[in-house]
Design an enzyme around this catalytic site. Structure first.
Site, PDB file in Angstrom:
ATOM      1  NE  ARG A 110       0.271   1.765   4.260  1.00  0.00           N
ATOM      2  CZ  ARG A 110       1.437   2.648   4.840  1.00  0.00           C
ATOM      3  NH1 ARG A 110       1.973   3.321   4.112  1.00  0.00           N
ATOM      4  NH2 ARG A 110       1.361   2.366   6.347  1.00  0.00           N
ATOM      5  CD  GLU A 207      -2.268   7.175   9.960  1.00  0.00           C
ATOM      6  OE1 GLU A 207      -2.522   6.449  10.940  1.00  0.00           O
ATOM      7  OE2 GLU A 207      -0.961   7.262   9.704  1.00  0.00           O
ATOM      8  NE  ARG A 211      -2.359   5.353   4.800  1.00  0.00           N
ATOM      9  CZ  ARG A 211      -2.065   4.839   5.838  1.00  0.00           C
ATOM     10  NH1 ARG A 211      -2.249   3.620   6.090  1.00  0.00           N
ATOM     11  NH2 ARG A 211      -1.404   5.706   6.741  1.00  0.00           N
ATOM     12  CB  CYS A 253       1.742   8.994  10.658  1.00  0.00           C
ATOM     13  SG  CYS A 253       3.219   8.058  11.873  1.00  0.00           S
ATOM     14  CB  THR A 255       6.084   6.199  10.852  1.00  0.00           C
ATOM     15  OG1 THR A 255       4.647   6.082  10.439  1.00  0.00           O
ATOM     16  CG2 THR A 255       6.516   6.563  12.262  1.00  0.00           C
ATOM     17  NE  ARG A 262       2.708  -0.736   7.369  1.00  0.00           N
ATOM     18  CZ  ARG A 262       3.577  -0.828   8.431  1.00  0.00           C
ATOM     19  NH1 ARG A 262       4.252  -1.950   8.393  1.00  0.00           N
ATOM     20  NH2 ARG A 262       3.532   0.346   9.181  1.00  0.00           N
ATOM     21  NE  ARG A 291       1.897  -3.214  10.389  1.00  0.00           N
ATOM     22  CZ  ARG A 291       0.966  -2.615   9.971  1.00  0.00           C
ATOM     23  NH1 ARG A 291       0.930  -1.526  10.260  1.00  0.00           N
ATOM     24  NH2 ARG A 291       0.103  -3.003   8.859  1.00  0.00           N
ATOM     25  CD  GLU A 296       1.782   0.509  14.205  1.00  0.00           C
ATOM     26  OE1 GLU A 296       2.291  -0.012  13.243  1.00  0.00           O
ATOM     27  OE2 GLU A 296       2.289   1.034  15.033  1.00  0.00           O
TER      28      GLU A 296
HETATM   29  C1  CIR Z   1       2.693   6.366  17.470  1.00  0.00           C
HETATM   30  O1  CIR Z   1       3.250   7.303  17.572  1.00  0.00           O
HETATM   31  O2  CIR Z   1       3.013   5.090  18.107  1.00  0.00           O
HETATM   32  C2  CIR Z   1       1.462   6.329  16.672  1.00  0.00           C
HETATM   33  N1  CIR Z   1       0.895   7.721  16.246  1.00  0.00           N
HETATM   34  C3  CIR Z   1       1.537   5.299  15.248  1.00  0.00           C
HETATM   35  C4  CIR Z   1       2.949   5.168  14.997  1.00  0.00           C
HETATM   36  C5  CIR Z   1       2.682   4.165  13.672  1.00  0.00           C
HETATM   37  N2  CIR Z   1       2.252   4.887  12.548  1.00  0.00           N
HETATM   38  C6  CIR Z   1       1.124   4.531  12.034  1.00  0.00           C
HETATM   39  O3  CIR Z   1       0.630   3.442  12.410  1.00  0.00           O
HETATM   40  N3  CIR Z   1       0.742   5.235  10.783  1.00  0.00           N
END
Ligand code: CIR
Length: 338
Positions: A110, A207, A211, A253, A255, A262, A291, A296
């Site tokens: 994705r 999010e 996506r 995010c 990340t 991903r 994961r 997640e």
């Molecule tokens: C954290 O800081 O743990 C969460 N905001 C998630 C971090 C991972 N990112 C995500 O799933 N998009």
């Protein structure tokens, strides 16, 4: 707001890097759409188990708050200070990983995308959310391979639950996304485009604005990736995405920035499950991430791991697929040996 007090147990990167001096420098800044540091760190403040604890409210967040975001990005993505996005996204032709279908249950790739000039989901207005849905649903109308867009607006909770069980909707975001403001007005203006064969999907207003997902119950990661590339080619000619030469595709995010990709497999590893140090060693060696079965922050059920790339920035999409292929090959070799 006074200097934020993170929970004493928090190991979030935001807590580690936000010094009082830096806070003083950033606390009164606002992006062009009015997003602040205070809003960005709400999720990290409310969730002591956050890993990074900060979200971006728009594209401008990355440049305006770079003094705090850059160290977090270096630490998370393991990139040098001189990092830059690697744009190559060429189709691949790698051999299927587990042709006997003994270990790999499914493969999924994705990418996240946000539309240029529109606030990201934690800061978006309901009017702009409607506009995102309008633009995306229009862009997919002539998508090759047919398919249809299912809007969630107006669906009752029981209908949503029913569709969720059949994997035709996505659920409301987790408590991390909730604290960031991403779940506001759910499920309004959310929806999913699915191809007829359900192997290609686009989640709208989750999010990130989009996506884009390619998946199937096979071990042919190249085929899955190549399908995603074709879908992106179609979208790239119809939509303009938030992008920066250095940070790559800009996402809610941090990340996810860079390729915003991903790529992973669901894989049953009964032997390695009992040998976690070896599995961890292999995963780290190939820059992968484990994961839980449900994604997640979920647990591993019946020995089924979700293994995917950890790095998304400073590495190209094509390299991510090649690293994943090499890493899963090594993991399968170890599992068979045990
Ligand atoms: C954290 O800081 O743990 C969460 N905001 C998630 C971090 C991972 N990112 C995500 O799933 N998009």
């Amino acid at each position: 707001m006074a200097f934020p007090k993170f929970h004493s147990s928090s190991c979030a990167l935001i807590k580690k890097y936000l010094t009082p001096g830096l806070y003083e420098q950033l606390a009164f800044l606002k992006t062009g759409t009015g997003f602040t540091l205070e809003a960005a760190i709400q999720s990290g403040l409310k969730n002591p188990d956050s890993h990074i604890g900060i979200y971006a409210g728009d594209a401008h967040t990355y440049s305006l708050f770079s003094a705090i975001l850059d160290p977090i990005i270096h630490a998370y993505h393991s990139v040098e200070e001189t990092f830059t996005h690697r744009p190559d996204i060429d189709q691949t032709n790698l051999s299927p990983l587990d042709p006997d279908k003994r270990f790999i249950l499914s493969s999924r790739v994705r990418v996240a995308r946000n539309l240029k000039e529109i606030s990201f989901p934690c800061h978006i207005t309901s009017q702009d959310r409607i506009q995102v849905e309008h633009l995306v649903s229009k862009a997919v109308q002539d998508m090759p391979g047919e398919g249809h867009y299912l809007p969630f607006t107006g669906l009752s909770p029981s209908r949503m639950q029913d569709l969720l069980c059949r994997k035709q909707t996505f659920p409301m975001g987790d408590r991390f996304q909730d604290a960031a403001g991403i779940n506001r007005d759910f499920p309004d203006s959310r929806g999913i485009f699915s191809s007829l064969d359900k192997k290609f999907m686009i989640w709208v207003n989750e999010e990130d604005h989009l996506r884009v997902i390619s998946m199937e119950s096979s071990c042919d990661i190249s085929r899955v990736f190549n399908r995603l590339c074709l879908g992106l080619d179609h979208l790239n000619t119809r939509l303009e995405f938030a992008f920066d030469k250095k940070y790559g595709f800009l996402t809610s995010c941090p990340t996810n920035i860079g390729t915003a990709m991903r790529a992973g497999v669901h894989i049953r590893l009964k032997k390695l499950e009992k040998n976690p140090s070896l599995l961890k060693h292999l995963v780290n060696q190939y820059h992968l991430q484990i994961r839980g079965t449900g994604g997640e922050k979920t647990s591993v059920e019946k020995g089924v791991f979700d293994i995917s790339n950890k790095q998304r920035l400073g590495v190209s999409a094509t390299q991510i697929i090649e690293n994943l292929h090499a890493g899963i090959t090594a993991i399968l070799t170890a599992e068979k040996k045990l």
